[in-house]
Design a protein around this motif. Sequence first.
Motif, PDB file in Angstrom:
ATOM      1  N   ALA A  11      69.751  71.060  84.658  1.00  0.00           N
ATOM      2  CA  ALA A  11      69.034  70.739  86.025  1.00  0.00           C
ATOM      3  C   ALA A  11      69.472  71.197  87.242  1.00  0.00           C
ATOM      4  CB  ALA A  11      68.533  69.072  85.892  1.00  0.00           C
ATOM      5  N   ILE A  12      68.988  71.675  87.855  1.00  0.00           N
ATOM      6  CA  ILE A  12      69.456  71.968  89.435  1.00  0.00           C
ATOM      7  C   ILE A  12      68.377  71.180  90.353  1.00  0.00           C
ATOM      8  CG2 ILE A  12      69.957  73.822  91.157  1.00  0.00           C
ATOM      9  CD1 ILE A  12      70.194  75.685  88.442  1.00  0.00           C
ATOM     10  N   SER A  13      68.889  70.218  90.985  1.00  0.00           N
ATOM     11  CA  SER A  13      68.118  69.351  92.015  1.00  0.00           C
ATOM     12  C   SER A  13      69.117  68.769  92.903  1.00  0.00           C
ATOM     13  CB  SER A  13      67.677  68.412  90.997  1.00  0.00           C
ATOM     14  OG  SER A  13      66.781  67.254  91.677  1.00  0.00           O
ATOM     15  N   ASN A  14      68.503  68.253  94.069  1.00  0.00           N
ATOM     16  CA  ASN A  14      69.392  67.439  94.953  1.00  0.00           C
ATOM     17  C   ASN A  14      70.028  66.227  94.496  1.00  0.00           C
ATOM     18  OD1 ASN A  14      70.204  66.914  97.578  1.00  0.00           O
ATOM     19  ND2 ASN A  14      68.648  65.308  97.688  1.00  0.00           N
ATOM     20  N   THR A  15      69.093  65.566  93.545  1.00  0.00           N
ATOM     21  CA  THR A  15      69.635  64.310  92.939  1.00  0.00           C
ATOM     22  C   THR A  15      69.448  64.368  91.483  1.00  0.00           C
ATOM     23  OG1 THR A  15      67.875  62.876  92.949  1.00  0.00           O
ATOM     24  CG2 THR A  15      68.974  63.139  95.222  1.00  0.00           C
ATOM     25  N   PRO A  16      69.996  63.464  90.549  1.00  0.00           N
ATOM     26  CA  PRO A  16      69.520  63.538  89.280  1.00  0.00           C
ATOM     27  C   PRO A  16      68.498  62.341  89.035  1.00  0.00           C
ATOM     28  CG  PRO A  16      71.655  62.396  89.684  1.00  0.00           C
ATOM     29  CD  PRO A  16      71.272  62.538  90.949  1.00  0.00           C
ATOM     30  N   GLY A  17      67.588  62.197  90.091  1.00  0.00           N
ATOM     31  CA  GLY A  17      66.613  61.264  90.042  1.00  0.00           C
ATOM     32  C   GLY A  17      66.587  59.868  90.190  1.00  0.00           C
ATOM     33  N   LEU A  22      72.404  54.739  89.791  1.00  0.00           N
ATOM     34  CA  LEU A  22      71.215  55.803  89.253  1.00  0.00           C
ATOM     35  C   LEU A  22      71.187  55.542  87.684  1.00  0.00           C
ATOM     36  CD1 LEU A  22      72.032  58.552  91.294  1.00  0.00           C
ATOM     37  CD2 LEU A  22      70.250  57.038  91.794  1.00  0.00           C
ATOM     38  N   PRO A  23      69.912  55.798  86.808  1.00  0.00           N
ATOM     39  CA  PRO A  23      69.912  56.068  85.575  1.00  0.00           C
ATOM     40  C   PRO A  23      70.988  57.002  84.992  1.00  0.00           C
ATOM     41  CG  PRO A  23      67.872  56.054  86.520  1.00  0.00           C
ATOM     42  CD  PRO A  23      68.671  55.964  87.430  1.00  0.00           C
ATOM     43  N   PHE A  24      71.137  57.990  85.717  1.00  0.00           N
ATOM     44  CA  PHE A  24      72.178  59.005  85.357  1.00  0.00           C
ATOM     45  C   PHE A  24      73.748  58.490  85.344  1.00  0.00           C
ATOM     46  CE2 PHE A  24      75.455  61.844  87.207  1.00  0.00           C
ATOM     47  CZ  PHE A  24      75.166  62.964  86.331  1.00  0.00           C
ATOM     48  N   THR A  25      73.928  57.778  86.137  1.00  0.00           N
ATOM     49  CA  THR A  25      75.228  57.144  86.217  1.00  0.00           C
ATOM     50  C   THR A  25      76.117  56.804  84.910  1.00  0.00           C
ATOM     51  OG1 THR A  25      74.900  56.756  88.457  1.00  0.00           O
ATOM     52  CG2 THR A  25      76.955  55.864  87.738  1.00  0.00           C
ATOM     53  N   GLU A  26      75.257  56.053  84.198  1.00  0.00           N
ATOM     54  CA  GLU A  26      75.843  55.200  82.950  1.00  0.00           C
ATOM     55  C   GLU A  26      76.215  56.312  82.001  1.00  0.00           C
ATOM     56  OE1 GLU A  26      74.158  51.785  80.205  1.00  0.00           O
ATOM     57  OE2 GLU A  26      73.851  51.674  82.308  1.00  0.00           O
ATOM     58  N   LEU A  27      75.489  57.352  81.731  1.00  0.00           N
ATOM     59  CA  LEU A  27      75.536  58.375  80.930  1.00  0.00           C
ATOM     60  C   LEU A  27      76.720  59.572  81.367  1.00  0.00           C
ATOM     61  CD1 LEU A  27      71.798  59.493  80.229  1.00  0.00           C
ATOM     62  CD2 LEU A  27      73.357  58.686  78.662  1.00  0.00           C
ATOM     63  N   TYR A  28      76.793  59.557  82.871  1.00  0.00           N
ATOM     64  CA  TYR A  28      77.726  60.537  83.229  1.00  0.00           C
ATOM     65  C   TYR A  28      79.105  59.981  82.972  1.00  0.00           C
ATOM     66  CZ  TYR A  28      80.283  63.242  86.748  1.00  0.00           C
ATOM     67  OH  TYR A  28      80.868  64.138  87.462  1.00  0.00           O
ATOM     68  N   GLU A  29      79.189  58.495  83.449  1.00  0.00           N
ATOM     69  CA  GLU A  29      80.473  57.736  83.268  1.00  0.00           C
ATOM     70  C   GLU A  29      81.045  57.776  81.723  1.00  0.00           C
ATOM     71  OE1 GLU A  29      80.260  54.201  85.637  1.00  0.00           O
ATOM     72  OE2 GLU A  29      80.553  55.376  87.473  1.00  0.00           O
ATOM     73  N   ALA A  30      79.890  57.702  80.917  1.00  0.00           N
ATOM     74  CA  ALA A  30      80.288  57.764  79.366  1.00  0.00           C
ATOM     75  C   ALA A  30      80.563  59.237  78.705  1.00  0.00           C
ATOM     76  CB  ALA A  30      79.166  57.118  78.797  1.00  0.00           C
ATOM     77  N   GLY A  31      80.707  60.319  79.802  1.00  0.00           N
ATOM     78  CA  GLY A  31      80.834  61.508  79.301  1.00  0.00           C
ATOM     79  C   GLY A  31      79.794  62.236  78.684  1.00  0.00           C
ATOM     80  N   GLU A  32      78.466  61.981  78.511  1.00  0.00           N
ATOM     81  CA  GLU A  32      77.459  62.149  77.862  1.00  0.00           C
ATOM     82  C   GLU A  32      76.470  63.111  78.523  1.00  0.00           C
ATOM     83  OE1 GLU A  32      75.259  59.369  75.625  1.00  0.00           O
ATOM     84  OE2 GLU A  32      76.825  57.983  75.561  1.00  0.00           O
ATOM     85  N   ILE A  33      76.979  63.544  79.901  1.00  0.00           N
ATOM     86  CA  ILE A  33      76.203  64.500  80.707  1.00  0.00           C
ATOM     87  C   ILE A  33      77.127  65.075  81.627  1.00  0.00           C
ATOM     88  CG2 ILE A  33      75.389  62.749  82.156  1.00  0.00           C
ATOM     89  CD1 ILE A  33      72.792  64.234  82.471  1.00  0.00           C
ATOM     90  N   VAL A  83      66.599  62.717  82.157  1.00  0.00           N
ATOM     91  CA  VAL A  83      68.212  62.190  82.028  1.00  0.00           C
ATOM     92  C   VAL A  83      68.094  61.238  81.057  1.00  0.00           C
ATOM     93  CG1 VAL A  83      69.813  61.336  83.068  1.00  0.00           C
ATOM     94  CG2 VAL A  83      68.923  63.114  84.259  1.00  0.00           C
ATOM     95  N   GLN A  84      67.231  60.248  81.173  1.00  0.00           N
ATOM     96  CA  GLN A  84      67.283  58.957  80.292  1.00  0.00           C
ATOM     97  C   GLN A  84      67.027  59.255  78.783  1.00  0.00           C
ATOM     98  OE1 GLN A  84      64.690  56.621  82.972  1.00  0.00           O
ATOM     99  NE2 GLN A  84      66.429  54.977  82.725  1.00  0.00           N
TER     100      GLN A  84
END
Lengths: 239, 224
Positions: A50-56, A92-103, A70-71
């Motif tokens: 995904a290419i976007s200003n924010t991850p939503g 952001l909903p994104f943050t948890e997945l990102y910090e867990a290395g899943e995205i 994302v979710q």
Amino acid sequence: MRNKLFDTFDEAVADIPDGASIMFSGFAGPGTPRNLIAALHRQGAKEIHAISNTPGRWGDSSLVDLSLLVQSRRVAKVSAAFTAATHPSAKLPFTELYEAGEIDAELMPQGTLAERIRAAGAGIAGFYTAAGVGTEIADGKEVRNFDGRDYLLELPLPADYAFIHAHTADDLGNLQYRLTQRNFGPIMARAAKVTIVELDEPIVLSGDIDPDAVHTPGIFVDRMIVIPADATKEVKNQR
Amino acid sequence: MTNKKPIDRQAMANRIAMEFQDGWVVNLGIGIPTLCSNFVHPDKEIVYQAENGVVNYGPMAVDGEEDLWLVNAGGQYVLPQPGMATMDHSDSFALIRAGYVDVTVLGAYEVAANGDFANWRVTGRKGGGIGGAMDLAVSAKNVYVIMDHTTRDGQARLVERCALPLTAVGVVKLIATNLGLIEVTLSGFVLKEIAPDYSPEEVQALTGAPLAIAPGLREFQVAS
């Protein structure tokens, strides 16, 4: 002449494969392609870049945006100017997945994001910008000095698809945006192989939009769908 | 607990807005900086620019008069006004990088005595929010910061060198905090104005780098 007008959002996104790179227009609401995102969620494509200003999910909005994909774990990577909310206490909903290395994520200055997209749709192989010089953003990038000032080499950012929300269009796909709805729309429309547009207003006939008032020429537009009058509030332009 | 009164958010924003000159193109960051647009300049015309592609937008919209397609960089609804122009994101950042913005007002976590600042990632977090700050900070003619003088647990935000990842190097010229107005000079921080209940020694004690006292040190100026 190819008919660009689709009847449903589901048909317009039906062929998008797993692993596709997709640009999403929108800035803090205006320009967000909510109906196309909802349709892609129903379609089920995975491993999206995904290419976007924010991850939503900007603020507490319950409206459909990129965070839906994302979710539901459909996004493998995000290229954006934000990978965290602007206030450190907000998540952001994104943050948890990102910090867990899943995205995965590629974070960059917003002007660099915009110019990389522009370059991809303009036949430009790269450009130099001062944004990020002396910061982590410069890591691994070529630094070149012009007239006594350092700049970073940045490369184009193309995509397979662009999802765009515009205001009006004619039957050839000439687009107009309304006010700050325009944001990333024109540059993403040029940078993607297939550009899909959702529209606030019914299509007009070619000739009804003044050529001097076209924001995105139809040559960059492949598919269009008009947002139905009975669209639910989650996909309407409101906050 | 002390009964000293630090400067409030709107007063910090007003003080920075008082620096805007007639005709300046002003870009306001998310948070306290957006409050600068509430300050009314009786005899100056200020051109507000937002990186999401709008120049010369009007004041904040109140409930019921929002246009759903018109927001500022903080996502807040603003009103259109005669002379407003919209553009796409690449034109907006072309305008920014080419130096058409006279001042950008940003929030920050830390500002260093050499003008470096950090405002996009906090300690212990993997992600960050850069937004347009890096582009603005290296391109605007002036970079002003509004922030609290210390963190919530009392750590200095004005420091010798930033510990957090930088947004830009050596660009900040002026800082309004809840304790005063500080200029960033070639020789470091200079306290120009001070909150009414505080002494320079008290402000120095809450600052993580030497704080020179301006010869004409005065009370923090509030809009009349």
